[in-house]
Design a protein around this motif. Structure first.
Motif, PDB file in Angstrom:
ATOM      1  N   ARG A 110       0.793  -1.162   0.079  1.00 23.15           N
ATOM      2  CA  ARG A 110       0.005  -0.127  -0.101  1.00 23.15           C
ATOM      3  C   ARG A 110       0.918   1.160   0.044  1.00 23.15           C
ATOM      4  N   ILE A 111       1.890   1.114   0.686  1.00 26.34           N
ATOM      5  CA  ILE A 111       2.804   2.237   0.694  1.00 26.34           C
ATOM      6  C   ILE A 111       3.162   2.774  -0.667  1.00 26.34           C
ATOM      7  N   GLN A 112       3.703   1.512  -1.552  1.00 26.29           N
ATOM      8  CA  GLN A 112       4.152   2.083  -2.777  1.00 26.29           C
ATOM      9  C   GLN A 112       3.140   2.131  -3.733  1.00 26.29           C
ATOM     10  N   ASN A 113       2.030   1.571  -3.838  1.00 22.89           N
ATOM     11  CA  ASN A 113       0.952   1.897  -4.456  1.00 22.89           C
ATOM     12  C   ASN A 113       0.290   3.073  -4.315  1.00 22.89           C
ATOM     13  N   THR A 114       0.601   3.880  -3.401  1.00 20.98           N
ATOM     14  CA  THR A 114      -0.164   5.185  -2.960  1.00 20.98           C
ATOM     15  C   THR A 114       0.791   6.249  -3.214  1.00 20.98           C
ATOM     16  N   ARG A 115       2.052   6.017  -3.650  1.00 22.42           N
ATOM     17  CA  ARG A 115       3.027   6.911  -3.781  1.00 22.42           C
ATOM     18  C   ARG A 115       3.664   6.944  -5.155  1.00 22.42           C
ATOM     19  N   THR A 116       4.297   8.218  -5.436  1.00 23.35           N
ATOM     20  CA  THR A 116       4.756   8.159  -6.934  1.00 23.35           C
ATOM     21  C   THR A 116       6.169   7.595  -6.613  1.00 23.35           C
ATOM     22  N   ALA A 117       6.679   6.786  -7.621  1.00 22.90           N
ATOM     23  CA  ALA A 117       7.832   5.959  -7.861  1.00 22.90           C
ATOM     24  C   ALA A 117       9.032   7.450  -7.622  1.00 22.90           C
TER      25      ALA A 117
END
Length: 284
Positions: free
Chosen positions: A192-199
């Motif tokens: 969830r942390i990665q999927n809700t943030r820009t790379a």
């Protein structure tokens, strides 16, 4: 007049409940943070209380950096240091083109993913300078082969004057078995942390970020009794302010004193600022 603010994070242990029973014991993470705070104070920075071990939670670190972003304006500088374990989680937003892993800071209650850190850097105003020292392992594709401790022979190579009681000195990397277990258990949260943030490579950062880290991605950072090897070497080079060179010069001098299998990295992000790189370290 420019404002200088410093934030220092150092961990000698983590919460075993958050890391599948692993406590992540280190000898010098807290002292590294205290020593960096001392240098920052001597240079005139406004020093926040160091976040040590149990105080270094993801929520507290995030809130502290958000507060710093709200306070600093163009021309100001943030000095940020981290001393502790490095970890990794699978890269889901495809910003890691090599090992397909995102690096993390192993904070007390969970890992802080590098995408989160870059998002925090994106909150700082245009023209802010950010100097980051990270004394930890981000060990890339060799993580699965990393030992938790160093042998006597490795100590002799790395520390050059190792005493017998120092055998088994730790490196600053979360063991692969722990990484796997923690990610398997907490996968939903880390995904969830990665999927809700820009790379991280696509995050817009208007500040100028200069990072000197303890080693390359395919190496390890050694812990110590008083300081980590990287931090201790930096303190030797700095010589309580006798060093008169630039950030680039500081990095070069530290590298010359380090063993060949631990080479500190020098990375820039955000808006290019050649004048920043040429400045004397700890200059507000």
């Amino acid at each position: 007049m420019a404002t200088g603010l410093s934030v220092h994070i150092g961990l000698n242990q983590v919460d075993p409940a958050a890391y599948d029973g692993w406590s992540g014991v280190l000898g010098a993470g807290e002292q590294d943070a205290v020593d960096m705070a001392r240098l920052a104070d001597a240079a005139g920075f406004d020093v926040t209380d160091p976040l040590l071990s149990a105080a270094a939670t993801a929520e507290t670190v995030t809130a502290t950096l958000e507060a710093a972003a709200g306070r600093l304006a163009e021309g100001d500088i943030l000095f940020l240091s981290y001393a502790g374990h490095g970890g990794q989680v699978p890269d889901l937003n495809h910003d890691e083109t090599g090992d397909r892993l995102d690096e993390t800071w192993v904070l007390y209650d969970r890992q802080l993913v590098d995408d989160e850190l870059f998002e925090l850097f994106g909150k700082f105003a245009k023209g802010v300078r950010i100097w980051l020292l990270s004394d930890s392992c981000h060990s890339g594709i060799v993580a699965g082969r990393l030992p938790e401790t160093l042998s006597a022979q490795e100590l002799d190579r790395r520390f050059r004057t190792a005493e017998p009681e120092e055998v088994g000195r730790r490196i600053r990397a979360m063991p692969q078995s722990v990484q796997t277990a923690v990610y398997r258990r907490d996968r939903d949260a880390y995904d969830r942390i990665q999927n809700t943030r820009t790379a991280k490579d696509l995050t817009r950062i208007d500040a100028s970020v200069l990072k000197i880290s303890g080693c390359q991605d395919n190496q390890t950072s050694a812990d110590g009794i008083v300081n980590g090897l990287f931090t201790g070497t930096l303190l030797e080079v700095w010589r309580d302010g006798a060093f008169a060179g630039s950030y680039r010069g500081l990095h070069r001098e530290v590298v010359t004193r380090m063993p060949p299998d631990q080479t500190p990295d020098f990375v820039q992000a955000g808006v290019a600022n050649p004048a920043f790189v040429r400045q004397r370290p700890f200059t507000i």
